[in-house]
Design an enzyme around this catalytic site. Structure first.
Site, PDB file in Angstrom:
ATOM      1  N   LYS A   1     -10.132   0.127  -2.363  1.00  0.00           N
ATOM      2  CA  LYS A   1     -10.024  -0.126  -0.926  1.00  0.00           C
ATOM      3  C   LYS A   1     -10.475   1.122  -0.188  1.00  0.00           C
ATOM      4  CE  LYS A   1      -6.765  -1.357   2.772  1.00  0.00           C
ATOM      5  NZ  LYS A   1      -5.399  -1.881   3.078  1.00  0.00           N
TER       6      LYS A   1
ATOM      7  N   ASP B   1       0.864  -1.177   0.000  1.00  0.00           N
ATOM      8  CA  ASP B   1       0.000   0.000   0.000  1.00  0.00           C
ATOM      9  C   ASP B   1       0.906   1.235   0.000  1.00  0.00           C
ATOM     10  OD1 ASP B   1      -1.778  -2.098   0.489  1.00  0.00           O
ATOM     11  OD2 ASP B   1      -3.006  -0.930   1.881  1.00  0.00           O
TER      12      ASP B   1
ATOM     13  N   LYS C   1      -6.929   3.217  -3.186  1.00  0.00           N
ATOM     14  CA  LYS C   1      -7.262   3.245  -1.758  1.00  0.00           C
ATOM     15  C   LYS C   1      -7.474   4.683  -1.329  1.00  0.00           C
ATOM     16  CE  LYS C   1      -5.183   2.006   2.736  1.00  0.00           C
ATOM     17  NZ  LYS C   1      -4.047   1.294   3.394  1.00  0.00           N
TER      18      LYS C   1
END
Length: 247
Positions: free
Chosen positions: A200, A101, A166
């Site tokens: 996400k 991430d 995300k």
């Protein structure tokens, strides 16, 4: 339109997360143990890079090697230089991370620099994909604020090779919002990448009621079949407790 997703069906969409300064070996092991529930495993655990090896060992001990192991790089402010971020990424992959991430250099985007964020993300994606791992690009939508910058960041991330978009680090006041996620859906749809780029939702999702708003959005625009860990995740810590109370 309201759609009903059972609590037990949300559990497999969770990235159970602990990104606290107080994290240690004990808390990392506890997180991994919590990820294995009587109602199924979560999708992933997400920890700081220094706890990746510990988490890998704990997941194996608890018989949960099917759970992905995520970590964060260029986190949380997104202002490390490219060499540092690539070194962070390589070490995490060496230690057993299966998902990276990475925070986009969002302040650079706001300041008018699109090239260096694009180059950094492309380099991280290339390195990570060479190792068979996935990349989730953290856009920090709460800092980008305007639709213009959220769409710009999302487009750069997709073009760089992101596997997931995300929303947030969870480290600033404004986390995920339905409005921001709607823009991520718009980007994925406009670029025709819904088959291989997911979303996400992270930052402030603490209850099933919070989660339901995002699930409704996804179902209405991308269909209920899109609700799999391959396409959609929640990055959360307390959400699992609320889901288990409702199973």
């Amino acid at each position: 339109m309201m759609n009903t997703v059972a609590a037990k069906d949300i559990i497999p969409l969770l990235d159970l997360t602990s990104l606290n300064d107080s994290d240690n070996e004990s808390s990392t092991r506890a997180l991994c143990k919590k990820a294995v529930t009587a109602h199924g495993h979560v999708a992933a655990v997400c920890v700081y890079p220094q706890w990746v090896s510990c988490a890998r060992e704990a997941l194996a001990e608890f018989g949960a090697t099917d759970i992905e192991l995520a970590t964060v790089v260029n986190f949380p402010q997104g202002n490390d230089d490219q060499a540092t971020v690539l070194a962070q990424t390589k070490r995490a992959l060496d230690d057993g991370a299966t998902e990276i991430d990475v925070v986009i250099p969002y302040q650079a985007l706001i300041d008018g620099d699109e090239e260096s964020p694009a180059a950094l993300l492309k380099a991280v994606c290339e390195l990570t994909h060479q190792r068979g791992a996935l990349v989730k690009v953290i856009l920090e939508t709460g800092a980008l604020e305007s639709e213009k910058f959220i769409l710009l960041a999302a487009g750069i991330a997709v073009d760089a090779g992101a596997d997931f978009l995300k929303t947030s680090t969870g480290k600033i006041a404004t986390g995920a919002t339905v409005e921001a996620v709607d823009l991520l859906v718009e980007t994925i749809s406009a670029k025709g990448v819904a088959d291989h780029v997911g979303i996400k939702v992270s930052g402030g999702v603490r209850s099933k009621a919070d989660a339901d708003a995002y699930l409704d959005l996804i179902i209405d625009h991308l269909g209920k079949d899109w609700l799999s860990a391959a396409h959609f995740r929640f990055g959360a810590s307390s959400l699992l407790d609320d889901l288990l109370d409702q199973v």
